[in-house]
Design a protein around this motif. Structure first.
Motif, PDB file in Angstrom:
ATOM      1  N   GLN A  40      47.360  34.657  44.820  1.00  0.00           N
ATOM      2  CA  GLN A  40      46.586  34.051  43.735  1.00  0.00           C
ATOM      3  C   GLN A  40      45.222  34.752  43.595  1.00  0.00           C
ATOM      4  OE1 GLN A  40      46.257  29.946  44.790  1.00  0.00           O
ATOM      5  NE2 GLN A  40      44.843  29.478  43.107  1.00  0.00           N
ATOM      6  N   ILE A  41      44.577  35.032  44.734  1.00  0.00           N
ATOM      7  CA  ILE A  41      43.269  35.689  44.721  1.00  0.00           C
ATOM      8  C   ILE A  41      43.403  37.123  44.215  1.00  0.00           C
ATOM      9  CG2 ILE A  41      41.402  36.548  46.220  1.00  0.00           C
ATOM     10  CD1 ILE A  41      41.951  33.991  47.959  1.00  0.00           C
ATOM     11  N   LEU A  42      44.481  37.788  44.623  1.00  0.00           N
ATOM     12  CA  LEU A  42      44.671  39.165  44.173  1.00  0.00           C
ATOM     13  C   LEU A  42      44.919  39.227  42.661  1.00  0.00           C
ATOM     14  CD1 LEU A  42      46.797  40.601  47.116  1.00  0.00           C
ATOM     15  CD2 LEU A  42      44.407  41.101  46.599  1.00  0.00           C
ATOM     16  N   HIS A  43      45.641  38.220  42.145  1.00  0.00           N
ATOM     17  CA  HIS A  43      45.832  38.161  40.690  1.00  0.00           C
ATOM     18  C   HIS A  43      44.480  38.101  39.996  1.00  0.00           C
ATOM     19  CE1 HIS A  43      50.026  37.936  39.565  1.00  0.00           C
ATOM     20  NE2 HIS A  43      50.299  37.109  40.551  1.00  0.00           N
ATOM     21  N   GLN A  44      43.613  37.222  40.517  1.00  0.00           N
ATOM     22  CA  GLN A  44      42.292  37.059  39.914  1.00  0.00           C
ATOM     23  C   GLN A  44      41.484  38.349  40.043  1.00  0.00           C
ATOM     24  OE1 GLN A  44      41.503  34.449  38.185  1.00  0.00           O
ATOM     25  NE2 GLN A  44      39.422  35.111  37.695  1.00  0.00           N
ATOM     26  N   ALA A  45      41.574  38.979  41.220  1.00  0.00           N
ATOM     27  CA  ALA A  45      40.817  40.210  41.445  1.00  0.00           C
ATOM     28  C   ALA A  45      41.263  41.297  40.472  1.00  0.00           C
ATOM     29  CB  ALA A  45      40.996  40.678  42.890  1.00  0.00           C
ATOM     30  N   GLN A  46      42.568  41.372  40.249  1.00  0.00           N
ATOM     31  CA  GLN A  46      43.050  42.398  39.328  1.00  0.00           C
ATOM     32  C   GLN A  46      42.610  42.097  37.895  1.00  0.00           C
ATOM     33  OE1 GLN A  46      46.634  44.570  40.128  1.00  0.00           O
ATOM     34  NE2 GLN A  46      47.447  44.071  38.120  1.00  0.00           N
ATOM     35  N   GLU A  47      42.546  40.811  37.603  1.00  0.00           N
ATOM     36  CA  GLU A  47      42.056  40.374  36.295  1.00  0.00           C
ATOM     37  C   GLU A  47      40.603  40.831  36.104  1.00  0.00           C
ATOM     38  OE1 GLU A  47      44.084  38.177  34.418  1.00  0.00           O
ATOM     39  OE2 GLU A  47      42.639  38.176  32.760  1.00  0.00           O
ATOM     40  N   ILE A  48      39.807  40.713  37.162  1.00  0.00           N
ATOM     41  CA  ILE A  48      38.387  41.055  37.073  1.00  0.00           C
ATOM     42  C   ILE A  48      38.171  42.569  37.055  1.00  0.00           C
ATOM     43  CG2 ILE A  48      36.156  40.920  38.298  1.00  0.00           C
ATOM     44  CD1 ILE A  48      37.101  38.194  39.426  1.00  0.00           C
ATOM     45  N   PRO A  53      41.414  48.595  44.031  1.00  0.00           N
ATOM     46  CA  PRO A  53      41.117  49.718  44.917  1.00  0.00           C
ATOM     47  C   PRO A  53      40.859  49.229  46.349  1.00  0.00           C
ATOM     48  CG  PRO A  53      39.205  49.181  43.614  1.00  0.00           C
ATOM     49  CD  PRO A  53      40.306  48.264  43.154  1.00  0.00           C
ATOM     50  N   LYS A  54      40.762  50.198  47.244  1.00  0.00           N
ATOM     51  CA  LYS A  54      40.575  49.884  48.663  1.00  0.00           C
ATOM     52  C   LYS A  54      39.382  48.943  48.887  1.00  0.00           C
ATOM     53  CE  LYS A  54      39.674  52.462  52.850  1.00  0.00           C
ATOM     54  NZ  LYS A  54      39.229  53.798  53.278  1.00  0.00           N
ATOM     55  N   GLU A  55      38.285  49.215  48.177  1.00  0.00           N
ATOM     56  CA  GLU A  55      37.074  48.397  48.379  1.00  0.00           C
ATOM     57  C   GLU A  55      37.349  46.923  48.094  1.00  0.00           C
ATOM     58  OE1 GLU A  55      37.286  51.119  46.637  1.00  0.00           O
ATOM     59  OE2 GLU A  55      35.758  52.537  47.293  1.00  0.00           O
ATOM     60  N   VAL A  56      38.083  46.658  47.006  1.00  0.00           N
ATOM     61  CA  VAL A  56      38.365  45.272  46.636  1.00  0.00           C
ATOM     62  C   VAL A  56      39.304  44.643  47.657  1.00  0.00           C
ATOM     63  CG1 VAL A  56      39.387  43.784  44.878  1.00  0.00           C
ATOM     64  CG2 VAL A  56      37.985  45.729  44.187  1.00  0.00           C
ATOM     65  N   GLN A  57      40.308  45.414  48.076  1.00  0.00           N
ATOM     66  CA  GLN A  57      41.246  44.884  49.068  1.00  0.00           C
ATOM     67  C   GLN A  57      40.516  44.513  50.356  1.00  0.00           C
ATOM     68  OE1 GLN A  57      44.817  47.230  49.701  1.00  0.00           O
ATOM     69  NE2 GLN A  57      44.714  48.037  47.636  1.00  0.00           N
ATOM     70  N   LEU A  58      39.610  45.401  50.767  1.00  0.00           N
ATOM     71  CA  LEU A  58      38.871  45.126  52.005  1.00  0.00           C
ATOM     72  C   LEU A  58      37.960  43.915  51.841  1.00  0.00           C
ATOM     73  CD1 LEU A  58      37.960  48.635  53.433  1.00  0.00           C
ATOM     74  CD2 LEU A  58      39.363  46.854  54.504  1.00  0.00           C
ATOM     75  N   PHE A  59      37.362  43.800  50.671  1.00  0.00           N
ATOM     76  CA  PHE A  59      36.481  42.664  50.408  1.00  0.00           C
ATOM     77  C   PHE A  59      37.256  41.353  50.546  1.00  0.00           C
ATOM     78  CE2 PHE A  59      34.744  39.586  47.354  1.00  0.00           C
ATOM     79  CZ  PHE A  59      33.470  39.439  47.874  1.00  0.00           C
TER      80      PHE A  59
END
Lengths: 172, 636
Positions: A40-48, A53-59
């Motif tokens: 669910q969080i990754l869906h939102q992150a991709q939306e934003i 990218p690696k930075e977002v995944q690590l965050f």
């Protein structure tokens, strides 16, 4: 209930602005529980961000207190998540069976030839991304090409030039 | 306002009925609602426009806007109401417009036709001939949808409300007996009685496996623990199947209601709908439906004034075919990689978050309310001995009437393809029909009279699957279609077990080798051996069934495989490396059209004499074939 850990440092890079990380942080913060919420969080992150990218995944990993490898494992597992930025317009060619038996593979070849990239690639100028997608359920209109949200049905090879040119023209 | 008893619901139903009584519904034994004519001050006509994904793609949203604007401009907006419904199923002919109570069915309606519909049909009462459906065989125009061969043989239970009600309005659903089944179950039946009705009805899982639904509920009920979950599997992954999406878009409340009934039966208070992120419209409509149901107290605490609580949440998939497998789906819901695990333990024993969980498919749920309302005798009187009720099929491929069809079990494939489907496109010859998607197989002419049910399809080397039905004609190469499915499988294999991860890749490579003209007879043997190995040793259903398309095409079209390997020739010309283009001297008039379009200049000849293709240079692009107006270019 497990809650997010917000001692995480927000990276600040040129292409990934701080505001977007803050937006993601707010979203995670607003969840009742982060247990099982990774997708669910990754869906939102991709939306934003438009991609993951690696930075977002690590965050996300740091915020949820899980190893980066686990987040990466989930991102790479699902075809909906992408780790590369996408172009201004996304051309999606339906590769469902109904479209395939009505010649979708030839449509892809024609588009690839026209814009000089293969499926899952983006043109150098960042204008078009070409994607093969699974059935979008518009089988009555097979073969189907989607540019962003616009659906083109019963597409013939010779229609491709007109369709793609219209986006270039719009830009000019 | 909160609905707290069955009586209150019935009152609201009678009140809501005023807004839907004009509508003619699909032929279905269970319907007993009568239509009547409008009185002076009431809405006197409904213009029903399909708002399914297919019709929206051909601009039905703009059509609705135009209709509303023109109605207003003509001052008819208080007499005529435009209603956006879910999918009518007749996607090939979209966008679809139906006018009730006249029961006139218009097809392929463009946004600019709105004016004519209002001015001619609504105001003057004249039918618009050019928008009527033309039956392809005899060329007759047909006005009413019950008369169309496409609808005539259908029986709509799961799809009963699709194309009938506005899915974004809970009161329209209630008007057609919505939530009555839940009310009756909660107030007049025990959980055991509900399970008994479903068991006796003979309903089996519509996701493809065919496991008896009542039994699944009973097992989950019998499991230990007080926290249990209901999951609706909306991860429709078979490319070419779209019935679950259409039900979720066209009738979301029936899923919510049935999930609540299932929750009551097994003792669960929470339900989840796992849905593909690729279905934005279905997600939107489900969200609206959940919100509305909570507002009127049909989801939440103390439903119908009883001590039963039930609420539903959505969980999004992220694009993985394997997540249709229930254990993989549960892992995905937990935020993990959607990999399956070995069963047992079954989800009924240990599922979501370690609790007993019942996973049912969308179409399965879509049958529940009708069974509760009409009784198990009614349902089990439909269908064959072991497969009861109806099945929805997504008819697609080289067929005239692409769309969603719901037929009683036991209908033959021939009826579906030739009567409902209107036969093969462009008068081509039927070659095969693929059912069961990447897990199923092909069915040929000789088995077309098989009455469809779970057992009969397995017996002829295919399977029911979720209901995808892809029709192929003489121009489709069977090696190529196997390759297509294997490519899909290698893409979607989750990688957990070796036979599936590595084996399907090897199969794909072999098929690629064969279709590019480098295959040998040994490769065919190796391919067969791999099929049996993967079938027998994969962890989950995805791998166990992955070789089916290859095995069944090899069984029915062995000659075609041989010809690719021995003669280096693809009889349909779909495998480019193995096709041979030539020119028929009897037909060629020497018009030069082919030579002019040839990108590699391999066609030579003098004007008005026969042209010749130099095969050593030909890249098999097919441009000459398309350019020739005299059918002189022979495509293999």
């Amino acid at each position: 209930m497990p809650k997010a850990n917000f001692q995480v440092e927000i990276p600040n890079t040129e292409n990934l602005p701080k505001e977007k990380f803050n937006e993601l942080k707010q979203y995670i913060d607003g969840l009742k529980s982060t247990e099982g919420a990774l997708i669910q969080i990754l869906h939102q992150a991709q939306e934003i961000f438009g991609y993951l990218p690696k930075e977002v995944q690590l965050f996300v990993a740091r915020a949820l207190g899980m190893p980066g490898s686990e987040v990466c494992g989930v991102v790479s597992f699902y075809s909906y998540f992408t780790t590369e930025p996408v172009g201004k317009h996304v051309i999606s060619v339906c590769m469902g069976t109904a479209c395939f038996v009505r010649g979708a593979d030839k449509i892809v070849d024609r588009i690839a030839k026209k814009i000089g990239i293969g499926p899952e690639e983006t043109t150098k100028d960042g204008f078009f991304t070409l994607k093969n997608i699974r059935c979008i359920g518009a089988c009555g209109l097979a073969p189907v090409v989607m540019v962003d949200d616009k659906v083109y049905g019963r597409v013939k090879e010779e229609d491709i030039d007109d369709i793609l040119d219209s986006y270039r023209k719009e830009e000019a | 306002m909160q609905i707290k008893s069955l009586e209150e619901l019935i009152k609201i139903k009678e009140k809501s009925y005023k807004s839907v009584y004009l509508r003619q519904h699909h032929n279905n034994d269970s319907d007993e609602i009568e239509t009547r004519n409008a009185t002076e001050d009431e809405i006197s006509k409904n213009i029903i426009v399909c708002g399914g994904t297919g019709c929206l793609a051909t601009d039905s949203a703009k059509l609705i806007k135009n209709l509303e604007l023109i109605l207003k401009a003509r001052g008819y907006d208080h007499k005529v109401k435009v209603i956006r419904t879910g999918c009518f199923g007749f996607c090939e002919q979209g966008p679809i417009v139906k006018i009730d109570p006249d029961n006139i069915f218009y097809v392929k309606v463009h946004p600019q036709d709105a004016k004519e519909i209002i001015d001619e049909h609504i105001i003057k009462g004249k039918k618009i001939e050019r928008l009527l459906y033309i039956e392809p065989v005899e060329g007759k125009k047909i006005e009413q949808h019950d008369d169309m061969p496409f609808y005539k043989k259908q029986m709509r239970i799961a799809l009963r409300n699709c194309g009938l009600i506005n899915p974004e309005d809970i009161y329209e659903y209630i008007a057609f007996k919505g939530y009555e089944a839940l009310g009756r179950s909660l107030t007049t039946m025990s959980p055991e009685e509900v399970i008994e009705v479903i068991t006796k009805s003979g309903l089996r899982g519509r996701g493809g496996g065919g496991f008896p639904t009542g039994l699944k509920w009973q097992y989950t009920r019998a499991s230990e623990g007080t926290t249990k979950y209901i999951i609706c599997n909306g991860d429709e992954g078979d490319p070419g199947a779209f019935m679950d999406r259409s039900i979720l878009e066209g009738d979301p409340h029936t899923i919510l209601e049935s999930m609540a009934i299932a929750g009551y039966a097994i003792g669960a208070q929470r339900g989840f709908v796992y849905i593909r992120a690729e279905y934005p419209l279905a997600i939107e409509r489900l969200n609206i439906a959940i919100k509305q149901a909570r507002e009127v107290g049909l989801l939440g605490k103390n439903l119908f004034g009883t001590d039963f609580h039930f609420d539903i949440e959505l969980k999004y998939g992220a694009g993985a075919f394997v997540c249709g497998e229930e254990t993989a789906l549960i892992h995905s819901m937990e935020g993990k990689r959607g990999e399956p695990h070995y069963k047992p333990p079954y989800p009924a024993q240990k599922g979501y978050r370690g609790k007993a969980t019942c996973v049912n498919n969308v179409e399965t749920f879509a049958n529940i309310t009708s069974i509760i309302l009409n009784g198990h005798e009614w349902f089990s009187s439909i269908g064959t001995e072991k497969s009861k009720g109806t099945k929805v099929f997504a008819l697609a491929g080289k067929i005239n009437n692409v769309g969603l069809v719901e037929v009683p079990m036991g209908t033959t494939l021939r009826e579906i393809i030739y009567e409902i489907g209107g036969g093969i496109q462009n008068h081509a010859k039927f070659k095969a029909v693929q059912t069961g998607g990447p897990s199923g197989g092909v069915i040929t002419e000789k088995n077309l009279d098989t009455p469809i049910d779970y057992e009969s399809l397995s017996a002829i080397g295919s399977m029911m699957g979720s209901g995808g039905m892809i029709v192929m004609d003489e121009h489709n190469c069977m090696v190529n279609i196997s390759k297509f499915y294997l490519e899909f499988i290698t893409d979607e294999s989750c990688g957990r077990c070796t036979p599936c991860r590595v084996g399907t890749k090897r199969m794909y490579e072999l098929l690629n080798k064969i279709s590019s003209g480098e295959g040998t007879l040994e490769d065919l043997d190796a391919l067969k051996q791999l099929c049996h190995m993967i079938k027998g040793s994969s962890l989950c259903g995805l791998g166990q069934t992955a070789p089916n398309p290859v095995l069944s095409t090899m069984h029915y079209f062995w000659d075609e495989y041989l010809s690719h390997v021995k003669d280096k020739y693809c009889p349909t010309g779909e495998c480019k490396n193995l096709s041979k283009y030539s020119i028929n001297p009897d037909k060629c008039v020497g018009c030069t059209a082919c030579a002019r379009v040839c990108p590699v200049d391999c066609i030579s000849g003098e004007p008005k004499k026969t042209f010749i293709i130099d095969e050593s240079i030909c890249i098999k692009c097919g441009a000459c074939f398309d350019a020739c107006k005299f059918n002189a270019v022979i495509k293999p």
